[in-house]
Design a protein around this motif. Structure first.
Motif, PDB file in Angstrom:
ATOM      1  N   ASN A  96      43.093  45.801  39.481  1.00  0.00           N
ATOM      2  CA  ASN A  96      43.910  44.705  39.460  1.00  0.00           C
ATOM      3  C   ASN A  96      44.657  44.845  37.894  1.00  0.00           C
ATOM      4  N   THR A  97      44.309  45.754  36.904  1.00  0.00           N
ATOM      5  CA  THR A  97      45.010  45.614  35.718  1.00  0.00           C
ATOM      6  C   THR A  97      45.170  47.174  35.427  1.00  0.00           C
ATOM      7  N   ILE A  98      44.240  48.093  35.177  1.00  0.00           N
ATOM      8  CA  ILE A  98      44.440  49.353  34.599  1.00  0.00           C
ATOM      9  C   ILE A  98      45.523  50.117  35.593  1.00  0.00           C
ATOM     10  N   HIS A 129      46.239  32.475  34.955  1.00  0.00           N
ATOM     11  CA  HIS A 129      46.563  31.056  34.056  1.00  0.00           C
ATOM     12  C   HIS A 129      45.306  30.110  34.021  1.00  0.00           C
ATOM     13  N   LEU A 130      44.623  29.910  35.241  1.00  0.00           N
ATOM     14  CA  LEU A 130      43.697  28.946  35.271  1.00  0.00           C
ATOM     15  C   LEU A 130      42.275  29.135  34.902  1.00  0.00           C
ATOM     16  N   GLY A 131      42.045  30.588  35.288  1.00  0.00           N
ATOM     17  CA  GLY A 131      40.584  30.799  35.219  1.00  0.00           C
ATOM     18  C   GLY A 131      39.829  30.099  36.345  1.00  0.00           C
ATOM     19  N   ALA A 132      38.550  30.473  36.759  1.00  0.00           N
ATOM     20  CA  ALA A 132      38.057  29.828  37.737  1.00  0.00           C
ATOM     21  C   ALA A 132      36.424  30.175  37.663  1.00  0.00           C
ATOM     22  N   TYR A 138      37.468  38.698  38.219  1.00  0.00           N
ATOM     23  CA  TYR A 138      38.867  38.787  39.135  1.00  0.00           C
ATOM     24  C   TYR A 138      39.715  37.988  38.065  1.00  0.00           C
ATOM     25  N   THR A 139      39.568  36.813  37.692  1.00  0.00           N
ATOM     26  CA  THR A 139      40.599  35.895  36.907  1.00  0.00           C
ATOM     27  C   THR A 139      40.645  36.459  35.568  1.00  0.00           C
ATOM     28  N   GLY A 140      39.695  37.282  35.047  1.00  0.00           N
ATOM     29  CA  GLY A 140      39.971  37.992  33.585  1.00  0.00           C
ATOM     30  C   GLY A 140      40.908  39.236  33.845  1.00  0.00           C
ATOM     31  N   SER A 141      40.877  39.735  34.904  1.00  0.00           N
ATOM     32  CA  SER A 141      41.704  41.023  35.242  1.00  0.00           C
ATOM     33  C   SER A 141      43.196  40.486  35.666  1.00  0.00           C
ATOM     34  N   LYS A 142      43.384  39.482  36.211  1.00  0.00           N
ATOM     35  CA  LYS A 142      44.638  38.873  36.301  1.00  0.00           C
ATOM     36  C   LYS A 142      45.278  38.393  35.140  1.00  0.00           C
ATOM     37  N   ALA A 143      44.440  37.830  34.150  1.00  0.00           N
ATOM     38  CA  ALA A 143      44.983  37.344  32.937  1.00  0.00           C
ATOM     39  C   ALA A 143      45.365  38.317  32.161  1.00  0.00           C
ATOM     40  N   SER A 144      44.631  39.403  32.302  1.00  0.00           N
ATOM     41  CA  SER A 144      44.886  40.869  31.492  1.00  0.00           C
ATOM     42  C   SER A 144      46.155  41.395  32.083  1.00  0.00           C
ATOM     43  N   ALA A 145      46.393  41.102  33.530  1.00  0.00           N
ATOM     44  CA  ALA A 145      47.614  41.833  33.862  1.00  0.00           C
ATOM     45  C   ALA A 145      49.090  41.037  33.500  1.00  0.00           C
ATOM     46  N   ILE A 146      48.943  39.558  33.484  1.00  0.00           N
ATOM     47  CA  ILE A 146      50.007  38.854  32.901  1.00  0.00           C
ATOM     48  C   ILE A 146      50.232  39.156  31.405  1.00  0.00           C
ATOM     49  N   ALA A 147      49.240  39.556  30.524  1.00  0.00           N
ATOM     50  CA  ALA A 147      49.428  39.671  29.113  1.00  0.00           C
ATOM     51  C   ALA A 147      50.077  41.318  29.041  1.00  0.00           C
TER      52      ALA A 147
END
Length: 271
Positions: A96-98, A129-132, A138-147
């Motif tokens: 999701n990020t790397i 954006h939300l975190g869950a 999963y949410t951490g990797s998606k937040a990293s992708a946004i950043a």
């Protein structure tokens, strides 16, 4: 019979039309100021590289471009093979990020050098954006992708020929989320998004040479704003929407579904 100019219905209708028109004009102005004019796209001269192109959204995008006669290269991670050496958390971040970072590192220099540019697409999620609860990796990797995308877009501000596109969808109808079910009321306000609809939106935006953000369904466009709300309100909204319990309920729903399938098969055999 036509309404009078001073009638309530005429005034409200006119006011609504003015608001909608102003929103459209402001959106257009923001698009140009934020992302610049669209780049010229000649599909037959383009090469599309898709990560995660074996399943889900990536596969759908690859198939759409292939049907248009565009050269498509699919890059994927063998999760099963990688899983023998890494934990599930690291695999999630790799996928999701790397993968976004590696792809940009591989193709960014050629895109700058060739002069014609290209489009870099980052696929994240509203959960970035939300975190869950129970979805930390999963949410951490998606937040990293946004950043990552935000920083990359800032670095490329002086290269208008290279467009950046951030995709933050809600729940998709892919196999990954098929076991997560919400009741009809929550599903009405947060409907499941069809993969093909999102894929077509991404493809059309790329083909038009535009950059920006794609947030679908409609509620996804406003998710980031929840962060300015008081924390107590945020917590209440997450409990009401079922975001924090969906991952917990999913295994139970899967087990129930499997039981129903076995019962159905048993009934069929007995018949």
């Amino acid at each position: 019979m036509a309404a009078e100019y001073d009638s309530t219905s005429f005034v409200l209708t006119s006011a609504y039309a003015v608001v909608v028109t102003m929103c459209y004009l402001l959106s257009s102005v923001n698009q140009r100021w934020a992302y610049g004019p669209p780049r010229e796209v000649k599909l037959l001269d383009e090469v599309v590289v898709v990560t995660g192109g074996m399943t889900g959204l990536g596969r759908c995008i690859a198939e759409i471009y292939a049907m248009k006669g565009v050269g498509v290269a699919v890059m994927d991670i063998n999760v099963k093979e990688e899983g023998e050496n890494e934990g599930s958390t690291m695999i999630t971040y790799r996928v999701n990020t790397i993968s976004h970072f590696n792809l940009a590192s591989l193709f960014l220099r050629p895109l700058v050098a060739n002069g014609t540019g290209g489009t870099l697409v980052t696929v994240s999620s509203i959960l970035g954006h939300l975190g869950a609860s129970n979805l930390t990796a999963y949410t951490g990797s998606k937040a990293s992708a946004i950043a990552f995308h935000t920083s990359l877009a800032a670095e490329l501000r002086d290269h208008p020929e290279i467009k950046t596109l951030l995709v933050t969808p809600g729940q998709l109808d892919t196999a990954m989320f098929s076991h997560i079910k919400l009741d009809w009321f929550r599903n009405f306000f947060g409907p499941v998004l069809e993969v093909r609809e999102l894929a077509m939106k991404i493809v059309n935006t790329i083909n038009e040479g535009e950059g920006g953000t794609i947030a679908l369904p409609a509620y996804a466009s406003w998710i980031a704003w929840q962060q300015i709300l008081p924390k107590a309100v945020q917590n209440w909204l997450k409990r009401w929407s079922g975001v924090d319990t969906a991952a917990i309920m999913a295994p139970k729903q899967q087990a129930t579904t499997k039981t129903q399938i076995r019962d159905s098969e048993s009934e069929s055999e007995s018949d």
